[in-house]
Design a protein around this motif. Structure first.
Motif, PDB file in Angstrom:
ATOM      1  N   LEU A   1      48.056  32.837  88.464  1.00  0.00           N
ATOM      2  CA  LEU A   1      47.787  31.695  87.582  1.00  0.00           C
ATOM      3  C   LEU A   1      46.645  32.032  86.621  1.00  0.00           C
ATOM      4  O   LEU A   1      46.717  31.723  85.428  1.00  0.00           O
ATOM      5  CB  LEU A   1      47.425  30.476  88.433  1.00  0.00           C
ATOM      6  CG  LEU A   1      47.227  29.156  87.687  1.00  0.00           C
ATOM      7  CD1 LEU A   1      48.528  28.693  87.064  1.00  0.00           C
ATOM      8  CD2 LEU A   1      46.692  28.088  88.626  1.00  0.00           C
ATOM      9  N   THR A   2      45.613  32.713  87.160  1.00  0.00           N
ATOM     10  CA  THR A   2      44.486  33.115  86.314  1.00  0.00           C
ATOM     11  C   THR A   2      44.997  33.959  85.147  1.00  0.00           C
ATOM     12  O   THR A   2      44.661  33.716  83.983  1.00  0.00           O
ATOM     13  CB  THR A   2      43.462  33.918  87.141  1.00  0.00           C
ATOM     14  OG1 THR A   2      43.155  33.184  88.313  1.00  0.00           O
ATOM     15  CG2 THR A   2      42.212  34.183  86.336  1.00  0.00           C
ATOM     16  N   ALA A   3      45.815  34.955  85.487  1.00  0.00           N
ATOM     17  CA  ALA A   3      46.330  35.843  84.444  1.00  0.00           C
ATOM     18  C   ALA A   3      47.171  35.048  83.443  1.00  0.00           C
ATOM     19  O   ALA A   3      47.029  35.208  82.220  1.00  0.00           O
ATOM     20  CB  ALA A   3      47.163  36.951  85.081  1.00  0.00           C
ATOM     21  N   LEU A   4      47.990  34.159  83.974  1.00  0.00           N
ATOM     22  CA  LEU A   4      48.871  33.357  83.114  1.00  0.00           C
ATOM     23  C   LEU A   4      48.045  32.496  82.157  1.00  0.00           C
ATOM     24  O   LEU A   4      48.323  32.424  80.964  1.00  0.00           O
ATOM     25  CB  LEU A   4      49.740  32.478  84.012  1.00  0.00           C
ATOM     26  CG  LEU A   4      50.874  31.715  83.343  1.00  0.00           C
ATOM     27  CD1 LEU A   4      51.907  32.696  82.827  1.00  0.00           C
ATOM     28  CD2 LEU A   4      51.508  30.752  84.326  1.00  0.00           C
ATOM     29  N   LEU A   5      46.993  31.878  82.703  1.00  0.00           N
ATOM     30  CA  LEU A   5      46.181  30.989  81.881  1.00  0.00           C
ATOM     31  C   LEU A   5      45.416  31.792  80.831  1.00  0.00           C
ATOM     32  O   LEU A   5      45.268  31.365  79.687  1.00  0.00           O
ATOM     33  CB  LEU A   5      45.203  30.200  82.753  1.00  0.00           C
ATOM     34  CG  LEU A   5      45.838  29.157  83.670  1.00  0.00           C
ATOM     35  CD1 LEU A   5      44.792  28.540  84.577  1.00  0.00           C
ATOM     36  CD2 LEU A   5      46.515  28.068  82.859  1.00  0.00           C
TER      37      LEU A   5
ATOM     38  N   ALA B   1      39.651  30.132  84.454  1.00  0.00           N
ATOM     39  CA  ALA B   1      40.623  30.508  83.423  1.00  0.00           C
ATOM     40  C   ALA B   1      41.217  29.269  82.767  1.00  0.00           C
ATOM     41  O   ALA B   1      41.477  29.248  81.564  1.00  0.00           O
ATOM     42  CB  ALA B   1      41.724  31.365  84.033  1.00  0.00           C
ATOM     43  N   SER B   2      41.405  28.215  83.564  1.00  0.00           N
ATOM     44  CA  SER B   2      42.028  27.023  82.993  1.00  0.00           C
ATOM     45  C   SER B   2      41.096  26.355  81.986  1.00  0.00           C
ATOM     46  O   SER B   2      41.534  25.667  81.078  1.00  0.00           O
ATOM     47  CB  SER B   2      42.419  26.041  84.096  1.00  0.00           C
ATOM     48  OG  SER B   2      41.275  25.369  84.559  1.00  0.00           O
ATOM     49  N   LEU B   3      39.795  26.573  82.158  1.00  0.00           N
ATOM     50  CA  LEU B   3      38.844  25.947  81.239  1.00  0.00           C
ATOM     51  C   LEU B   3      38.505  26.853  80.048  1.00  0.00           C
ATOM     52  O   LEU B   3      37.733  26.467  79.170  1.00  0.00           O
ATOM     53  CB  LEU B   3      37.568  25.568  81.992  1.00  0.00           C
ATOM     54  CG  LEU B   3      37.758  24.446  83.027  1.00  0.00           C
ATOM     55  CD1 LEU B   3      36.508  24.271  83.849  1.00  0.00           C
ATOM     56  CD2 LEU B   3      38.134  23.140  82.352  1.00  0.00           C
ATOM     57  N   ALA B   4      39.093  28.062  80.054  1.00  0.00           N
ATOM     58  CA  ALA B   4      38.776  29.033  78.997  1.00  0.00           C
ATOM     59  C   ALA B   4      38.954  28.486  77.578  1.00  0.00           C
ATOM     60  O   ALA B   4      38.145  28.804  76.700  1.00  0.00           O
ATOM     61  CB  ALA B   4      39.594  30.297  79.199  1.00  0.00           C
ATOM     62  N   PRO B   5      39.975  27.651  77.301  1.00  0.00           N
ATOM     63  CA  PRO B   5      40.131  27.179  75.908  1.00  0.00           C
ATOM     64  C   PRO B   5      38.917  26.434  75.386  1.00  0.00           C
ATOM     65  O   PRO B   5      38.722  26.350  74.171  1.00  0.00           O
ATOM     66  CB  PRO B   5      41.346  26.240  75.983  1.00  0.00           C
ATOM     67  CG  PRO B   5      42.093  26.654  77.187  1.00  0.00           C
ATOM     68  CD  PRO B   5      41.076  27.186  78.145  1.00  0.00           C
ATOM     69  N   LEU B   6      38.079  25.923  76.299  1.00  0.00           N
ATOM     70  CA  LEU B   6      36.919  25.149  75.843  1.00  0.00           C
ATOM     71  C   LEU B   6      35.924  26.010  75.060  1.00  0.00           C
ATOM     72  O   LEU B   6      35.049  25.474  74.390  1.00  0.00           O
ATOM     73  CB  LEU B   6      36.217  24.496  77.044  1.00  0.00           C
ATOM     74  CG  LEU B   6      37.013  23.400  77.754  1.00  0.00           C
ATOM     75  CD1 LEU B   6      36.227  22.852  78.928  1.00  0.00           C
ATOM     76  CD2 LEU B   6      37.350  22.269  76.785  1.00  0.00           C
ATOM     77  N   ARG B   7      36.070  27.340  75.177  1.00  0.00           N
ATOM     78  CA  ARG B   7      35.173  28.210  74.393  1.00  0.00           C
ATOM     79  C   ARG B   7      35.299  27.933  72.905  1.00  0.00           C
ATOM     80  O   ARG B   7      34.389  28.161  72.136  1.00  0.00           O
ATOM     81  CB  ARG B   7      35.507  29.686  74.654  1.00  0.00           C
ATOM     82  CG  ARG B   7      35.048  30.193  76.012  1.00  0.00           C
ATOM     83  CD  ARG B   7      35.579  31.580  76.230  1.00  0.00           C
ATOM     84  NE  ARG B   7      37.045  31.578  76.097  1.00  0.00           N
ATOM     85  CZ  ARG B   7      37.795  32.660  76.174  1.00  0.00           C
ATOM     86  NH1 ARG B   7      37.249  33.832  76.353  1.00  0.00           N
ATOM     87  NH2 ARG B   7      39.106  32.569  76.067  1.00  0.00           N
TER      88      ARG B   7
END
Lengths: 316, 215, 427
Positions: free
Chosen positions: B22-26, A38-44
């Motif tokens: 955290l996943t949901a938040l991100l 999820a943290s890397l999602a913006p890279l899309r």
């Protein structure tokens, strides 16, 4: 913190609780991995950041003529793809026996800022966020202290009584601090005196921006935005081809014009002829005449030892 | 099961919840967006114009413009030089037919006489103080007869603007004449409306950091 | 040869494994750090997509908290090695075993430094342009290329020293002197060099009078030798309380005297700088004026710098007084000096160098949320690294994880960290 109880677990039998714990550990690890994803999602959204050709491209000075041809073709295609206009991109080399010098007549300048915008139009600078190579300072008579300058004057009419106007742009120093500090040689001085930037080599550390005593360098904090109908299709590799996000740019004396013998755009638009440009190695040039005959000319911040090729002078 | 491992179990449970949260938040992607691009109006193309403010006699001829303004004897009488009239303060009275002319050449009315430049015996030429007669097309020499240093600078390319090619072996240099920028009757460059100032990326630049007041 | 390699791999595998086991406190701590790291990673991903526009930087203030943190951490890395001097030059026995903790801190700090430089780049994809051979390194002209070299060299030196000493302890043999002592002395000199080079990064810029002062280098060292050992004093106490690793108060008090002297020198140099900037009254003092008193109605840094100065002065007074022989007061002084120096070197050194700009404009800089998250992420990641390094090295230094007990049951996941592994029956 409390000290943990000194229990011995070394020969703990495999029990249901261990199973449950290993299950809990797996779920925690899985949750961690999902958070990582999820943290890397913006890279899309990372589009045309760098093509593989651009990524692997060699340093400007190491490109063979054939490789340069390919690079120019890639740039041409990229510009056409983005703006719908097929540009004419050239790699222009310095001329022999030419060293460019600029002189600006502070007696004449009226502070109309036409040079600023002619430069933006000629050199395909980003319109929003705004990048401009020339900053015109409105200065009170009697002082050369830039701190007294006003950058944002919006008088109805210029010139204003009691003030003079000082446009500042890259001074094309003979001893350029920006070149000295660049960790990757992405900026260098050519033999005609122009300090250029290889936009495809710059890593965007902005050390040159910190080093420049004239605040002449600009950084592309985001993808530049140029309306297609204002794009100047006459381009040079080291000059006005559109830049990418994350690289430096600055005034290059309109390489795409001056290296084919033309005057820079800022000069041609000056309504009062305050801007003078030419080949200092030619004793007949107007620039040689000015430096020979004018009594006072100033290199801005002369004490820096940068020895600019940009002079300010006065008529009276 | 020991006290400590129960705690570990709880901790692992809490960590799982933390990471899923955290996943949901991100994924909600609710911060860290770039600031909206400023709406900066494109500059008026008039500010990009290279053509000089004024057209000289030569420009008008070349552009095949209406030259009737320069046909002096369409109105004047060839044999009768026009008589100049002055008011009580010895200031020239510009005749109604020439009211577009503002007399502003030189301070303190020291250059208050049409025939300082115009030739009274042939209005379609100029006269120089040394007695020479010059065509309208040669106006720069007329200016130079008084403005020596400026004429010298202009001649060397240091005064006034040159467009085109600095390297004349590659193309033509277009040198402007005095009258391209200066109105011969009122040569001081008029004030102009400046092009828009800079827009900063962050804190809008205001004049406040400058001790110089803006008007 | 092959056996040696095999043994080394087993060592690596066993120490890696132990990084993943611990009690509930360890798991919670690591999870929290991981979560913050991921927040930072996410923020960096956004920066990568949209560019540095998501930070608070601008053409006016073109370096911000990234470079500020980098500068601070170079100091921490350099100072970690300062513990080595008493040990190897003055044969201080108290600190002997603690040197490894200091050097591990240096490794973690250098990792953070390199990350802070990387996130500051506009084009991180072109990082390879810096690598000599395939890229273009502007050496020796660019101080940044020097910095890249000395930082990486320092990282390698410390990894070598720590790795070698820990492995020797694991194998329960005496380290070969020539195989690490030269490197230790190298690292001491190198520590001074990394911080000097980083100071020269700023000092070399003639166009920025605030930085272009020879006092910046000495001030960097003085502040580093204050903040670095201060961090180690706190770290050692935490290690002591969670692992029961034997760390004497005497060792902490030896570090106290380093912090004490450095802080006095640091404050003295600050006074020198303030005098020079303000007494002469030249226009070059504009940045200092902006920093300390505000300029043309802009006061963004004024509260920061006065906080820093107050903290530093209080810390100095505590350190000079005998009360700081008590750990509680020493801790207070350490925290104050760490925070004070972080502000002084970050917000107080990097930012005002840009204000006013060389053309006299005053534009404030405020770090954005995204930028702050990236910084927190890197700090969390650095702490994560340091925790893992300690988690691996403490059992080895305590003699609980040795080659001798290979193959015997390992420390289990939720074993309290001080539990001994079964000792081999015969040695």
């Amino acid at each position: 913190m409390s000290s943990p109880e000194p229990t011995l677990h070394s020969d703990q039998p495999v029990t249901g609780s261990t199973d449950r714990r290993s299950f809990l550990r797996s779920t925690a690890a899985f949750a961690g991995l999902s958070a990582l994803a999820a943290s890397l999602a913006p890279l899309r959204e990372l589009k045309d950041f760098s093509s593989s050709e651009e990524f692997l491209q060699k340093y400007y000075k190491e490109l063979s003529p054939e490789e340069m041809k390919k690079v120019l073709l890639r740039i041409t295609d990229e510009v056409e793809h983005q703006y719908g206009i097929r540009p004419h991109v050239r790699d222009l080399k310095p001329m022999d026996g030419v060293e460019f010098v600029y002189a600006l007549n502070l007696t004449r300048c009226i502070g109309c800022r036409k040079c600023v915008h002619a430069c933006v139009a000629e050199n395909n600078q980003s319109r929003s966020p705004e990048i401009q190579y020339i900053r015109v300072l409105k200065m009170p008579h009697g002082s050369m202290d830039v701190e007294k300058g006003n950058h944002v004057y919006d008088d109805k009419e210029v010139p204003d009584k009691g003030f003079f106007y000082m446009p500042v742009q890259c001074q094309q120093c003979k001893n350029p601090p920006c070149v000295k500090v660049c960790p990757v040689n992405a900026t260098w001085q050519e033999k005609d005196g122009i300090t250029v930037i290889d936009y495809d080599w710059c890593i965007g550390c902005r050390y040159c921006e910190a080093a420049c005593p004239y605040w002449a360098r600009r950084f592309n904090f985001t993808k530049p935005e140029i309306p297609a109908d204002r794009l100047n299709p006459e381009m040079a590799y080291l000059g006005n081809r559109p830049r990418k996000q994350g690289v430096m740019e600055k005034c290059h004396f309109c390489i795409q014009r001056t290296r084919v013998g033309k005057y820079p755009a800022c000069l041609e638009v000056c309504p009062v002829g305050a801007r003078k440009f030419g080949n200092i190695l030619d004793p007949e040039s107007e620039i040689s005449y000015i430096l020979r005959t004018k009594r006072v000319f100033i290199q801005l911040k002369e004490e820096m030892g940068t020895s600019p090729r940009f002079f300010y002078y006065f008529d009276k | 099961m020991s006290h400590s491992s129960t705690r570990t179990g709880y901790a692992l449970g809490a960590i799982t919840i933390l990471f899923f949260g955290l996943t949901a938040l991100l994924l909600s992607n609710s911060w860290g967006h770039p600031p909206a691009r400023q709406q900066i109006a494109l500059v008026d193309k008039a500010f990009l114009e290279k053509t000089p403010w004024r057209q000289t006699y030569t420009d008008l001829v070349q552009a095949k413009e209406d030259m009737s303004d320069f046909d002096c004897y369409g109105c004047h009488d060839k044999k009768k030089p026009p008589v100049l009239r002055f008011d009580a303060n010895s200031i020239l009275i510009v005749p109604e037919e020439h009211k577009n002319i503002v007399m502003g050449h030189g301070s303190h009315n020291r250059n208050n006489l049409c025939y300082n430049c115009h030739n009274e015996s042939n209005l379609e030429t100029f006269q120089v103080r040394d007695g020479r007669e010059l065509k309208f097309a040669d106006s720069t020499q007329l200016c130079g007869s008084c403005h020596g240093p400026n004429y010298r600078d202009w001649d060397a390319g240091a005064h006034g603007r040159i467009n085109g090619y600095w390297n004349t072996s590659l193309g033509e240099a277009q040198k402007l004449a005095c009258a391209n920028c200066h109105d011969p009757h009122a040569p001081r460059i008029p004030t102009h409306h400046p092009a828009p100032g800079p827009h900063a990326l962050r804190t809008p630049i205001t004049a406040e950091y400058s001790p110089v007041p803006t008007h | 040869m092959i056996t040696a390699a095999r043994q080394y791999l087993i060592f690596l595998q066993r120490s890696a494994r132990i990084a993943f086991v611990g009690d509930w406190r360890y798991y919670t701590w690591m999870a929290v750090l991981t979560a913050i790291t991921l927040l930072g990673l996410n923020a960096y991903a956004k920066q990568l997509v949209h560019g540095l526009v998501v930070t608070g930087m601008s053409d006016e203030v073109s370096w911000g908290v990234y470079i500020a943190n980098f500068t601070f951490l170079v100091g921490v890395a350099a100072a970690a090695v300062m513990m080595v001097i008493p040990v190897y030059i003055y044969d201080n026995e108290e600190l002997h075993d603690l040197v490894i903790f200091g050097e591990l801190l240096a490794v973690a700090a250098i990792i953070m430094c390199l990350l802070f430089v990387t996130v500051d780049l506009g084009r991180p994809d072109r990082f390879w342009h810096l690598i000599p051979g395939i890229g273009q390194m502007n050496f020796p002209n660019s101080m940044l290329s020097w910095d890249v070299l000395v930082l990486n060299g320092y990282l390698l030196l410390n990894v070598h020293i720590c790795g070698y000493l820990i492995y020797c302890r694991y194998q329960n043999r005496k380290p070969t002197k020539w195989f690490y002592i030269p490197f230790v002395f190298g690292a001491i000199i190198w520590a001074v060099s990394i911080h000097t080079v980083t100071a020269f990064l700023y000092v070399g810029l003639g166009g920025r009078p605030f930085w272009n002062a020879s006092i910046v280098g000495p001030r960097f060292l003085a502040s580093a030798f204050t903040a670095g050992p201060a961090i180690i004093i706190l770290a050692l106490q935490i290690i002591r309380s969670v692992t029961q690793y034997r760390i004497t108060d005497k060792a902490l008090l030896t570090l106290r005297s380093i912090v004490q002297v450095s802080m006095i020198i640091n404050v003295f140099l600050l006074v020198c700088e303030i005098f020079k900037e303000f007494y002469s009254g030249t226009t070059h003092g504009a940045s200092a004026k902006y920093l300390f008193f505000g300029l043309h109605g802009h006061y963004a840094l004024v509260p920061w710098i006065w906080t820093a100065i107050t903290f530093n002065l209080i810390a100095m007074v505590i350190l000079v007084l005998p009360v700081s022989r008590s750990l509680r007061w020493l801790d207070v002084a350490c925290v104050l000096s760490i925070v004070g120096i972080w502000i002084e070197k970050g917000m107080g050194l990097v930012i005002p160098g840009f204000i006013p700009t060389p053309l006299g404009a005053v534009v404030d800089y405020v770090p954005s949320l995204n930028e702050t998250l990236v910084c927190l992420g890197i700090w969390a990641f650095g702490l994560l690294c340091y925790t893992i390094f300690l988690r691996m090295s403490v059992p080895i230094l305590q003699g609980r994880l040795t080659q001798a007990n290979e193959g015997l049951p390992e420390i289990t996941e939720d074993a309290p960290t001080d539990t001994a592994l079964p000792r081999p029956a015969a040695h």
